[in-house]
Write an enzyme that holds these catalytic residues in place. Sequence first.
Site, PDB file in Angstrom:
ATOM      1  N   PRO A  11      72.082  84.369  -3.140  1.00  0.00           N
ATOM      2  CA  PRO A  11      71.874  83.468  -4.280  1.00  0.00           C
ATOM      3  C   PRO A  11      72.701  82.197  -4.207  1.00  0.00           C
ATOM      4  CG  PRO A  11      73.154  85.403  -4.918  1.00  0.00           C
ATOM      5  CD  PRO A  11      72.643  85.667  -3.536  1.00  0.00           C
ATOM      6  N   ASN A  12      72.056  81.112  -4.617  1.00  0.00           N
ATOM      7  CA  ASN A  12      72.641  79.780  -4.732  1.00  0.00           C
ATOM      8  C   ASN A  12      72.907  79.100  -3.389  1.00  0.00           C
ATOM      9  OD1 ASN A  12      72.873  79.697  -7.711  1.00  0.00           O
ATOM     10  ND2 ASN A  12      74.280  81.393  -7.366  1.00  0.00           N
ATOM     11  N   ARG A  19      75.595  71.775  -3.940  1.00  0.00           N
ATOM     12  CA  ARG A  19      76.426  72.696  -4.723  1.00  0.00           C
ATOM     13  C   ARG A  19      77.897  72.549  -4.362  1.00  0.00           C
ATOM     14  NH1 ARG A  19      76.796  79.110  -3.392  1.00  0.00           N
ATOM     15  NH2 ARG A  19      78.146  79.720  -5.141  1.00  0.00           N
ATOM     16  N   TYR A  24      81.726  73.713  -0.365  1.00  0.00           N
ATOM     17  CA  TYR A  24      80.722  74.172   0.596  1.00  0.00           C
ATOM     18  C   TYR A  24      80.222  73.092   1.550  1.00  0.00           C
ATOM     19  CZ  TYR A  24      80.669  78.135  -2.616  1.00  0.00           C
ATOM     20  OH  TYR A  24      81.017  79.213  -3.397  1.00  0.00           O
ATOM     21  N   ASN A  77      74.977  86.017   4.610  1.00  0.00           N
ATOM     22  CA  ASN A  77      75.846  85.408   3.612  1.00  0.00           C
ATOM     23  C   ASN A  77      75.319  85.888   2.265  1.00  0.00           C
ATOM     24  OD1 ASN A  77      77.212  83.923   1.733  1.00  0.00           O
ATOM     25  ND2 ASN A  77      77.194  82.024   2.945  1.00  0.00           N
ATOM     26  N   ALA A  80      77.210  85.472  -4.074  1.00  0.00           N
ATOM     27  CA  ALA A  80      77.945  86.198  -5.116  1.00  0.00           C
ATOM     28  C   ALA A  80      77.713  87.709  -5.061  1.00  0.00           C
ATOM     29  CB  ALA A  80      77.552  85.667  -6.490  1.00  0.00           C
ATOM     30  N   GLU A 101      79.073  89.641   8.312  1.00  0.00           N
ATOM     31  CA  GLU A 101      79.211  89.048   6.982  1.00  0.00           C
ATOM     32  C   GLU A 101      79.766  87.645   7.133  1.00  0.00           C
ATOM     33  OE1 GLU A 101      81.683  91.308   4.340  1.00  0.00           O
ATOM     34  OE2 GLU A 101      81.883  89.646   2.916  1.00  0.00           O
ATOM     35  N   HIS A 103      80.767  83.797   5.225  1.00  0.00           N
ATOM     36  CA  HIS A 103      80.987  82.966   4.041  1.00  0.00           C
ATOM     37  C   HIS A 103      81.360  81.555   4.498  1.00  0.00           C
ATOM     38  CE1 HIS A 103      80.799  86.481   1.512  1.00  0.00           C
ATOM     39  NE2 HIS A 103      81.609  87.080   2.360  1.00  0.00           N
ATOM     40  N   ARG A 110      90.394  81.746  -2.878  1.00  0.00           N
ATOM     41  CA  ARG A 110      89.724  81.315  -4.108  1.00  0.00           C
ATOM     42  C   ARG A 110      90.067  82.257  -5.262  1.00  0.00           C
ATOM     43  NH1 ARG A 110      83.631  79.978  -2.911  1.00  0.00           N
ATOM     44  NH2 ARG A 110      83.869  78.929  -4.941  1.00  0.00           N
TER      45      ARG A 110
HETATM   46  O1  LIG Z   1      77.779  81.877  -3.310  1.00  0.00           O
HETATM   47  C1  LIG Z   1      78.850  82.050  -2.738  1.00  0.00           C
HETATM   48  C2  LIG Z   1      79.068  81.505  -1.381  1.00  0.00           C
HETATM   49  C3  LIG Z   1      80.030  82.306  -0.508  1.00  0.00           C
HETATM   50  O2  LIG Z   1      79.370  83.459  -0.004  1.00  0.00           O
HETATM   51  C4  LIG Z   1      80.401  81.429   0.672  1.00  0.00           C
HETATM   52  O3  LIG Z   1      79.512  81.235   1.540  1.00  0.00           O
HETATM   53  O4  LIG Z   1      81.539  80.894   0.711  1.00  0.00           O
HETATM   54  C5  LIG Z   1      81.249  82.753  -1.289  1.00  0.00           C
HETATM   55  C6  LIG Z   1      80.863  83.523  -2.556  1.00  0.00           C
HETATM   56  O5  LIG Z   1      82.034  83.946  -3.245  1.00  0.00           O
HETATM   57  C7  LIG Z   1      80.029  82.646  -3.450  1.00  0.00           C
HETATM   58  O6  LIG Z   1      79.605  83.364  -4.635  1.00  0.00           O
END
Ligand SMILES: O=C1C[C@@](O)(C(=O)O)C[C@@H](O)[C@@H]1O
Length: 154
Positions: A11-12, A19, A24, A77, A80, A101, A103, A110
């Site tokens: 998501p996102n 964003r 990011y 990735n 959240a 995994e 990020h 954070r």
């Molecule tokens: O949506 C994201 C992006 C993320 O996965 C990252 O790529 O740094 C880190 C997560 O905590 C966050 O909710």
Amino acid sequence: MNRRILLINGPNLNLLGTREPQVYGSTTLDDVVSSAKEQASKLSVHLESFQSNHEGAIVDRIQAAGVGGGVDAIIINPGAYTHTSVAIRDALLGVEMPFVELHVSNVHAREPFRKHSYLSDKATAVICGLGVHGYTVALEFAAKHMKIKDKAKL
Ligand SMILES: O=C1C[C@@](O)(C(=O)O)C[C@@H](O)[C@@H]1O
């Protein structure tokens, strides 16, 4: 046989580029995927990309990949859902899918709630804090170094 790798963004991550660019960066997900596909071609691996804002859709995609779905490894990735989703953990374990995994940000630098992952202890590798370069590193690793199941022996 050339490796088949599935890249999943949660998501996102479709908002990458706009964003919170201070966190990011400014590269869009489309650009990340385009670069990854070029890299995959040079590495002689097949790369498929999937993005969803919905936990169940991600679970469904992992299950489809694992049960005769022609995927050797996943780069995920989870966004959240990293910090909340037992369901995604169970899907990866349920189909015995090796995964990396990933990020973009350094989640350990954070908010406290981002320090826990429901996936990290089962991941072959965890990459965080490299920005979108993490996708390049993850793909290189998955293509050349990651231990995968020998489908021929199944
Ligand atoms: O949506 C994201 C992006 C993320 O996965 C990252 O790529 O740094 C880190 C997560 O905590 C966050 O909710």
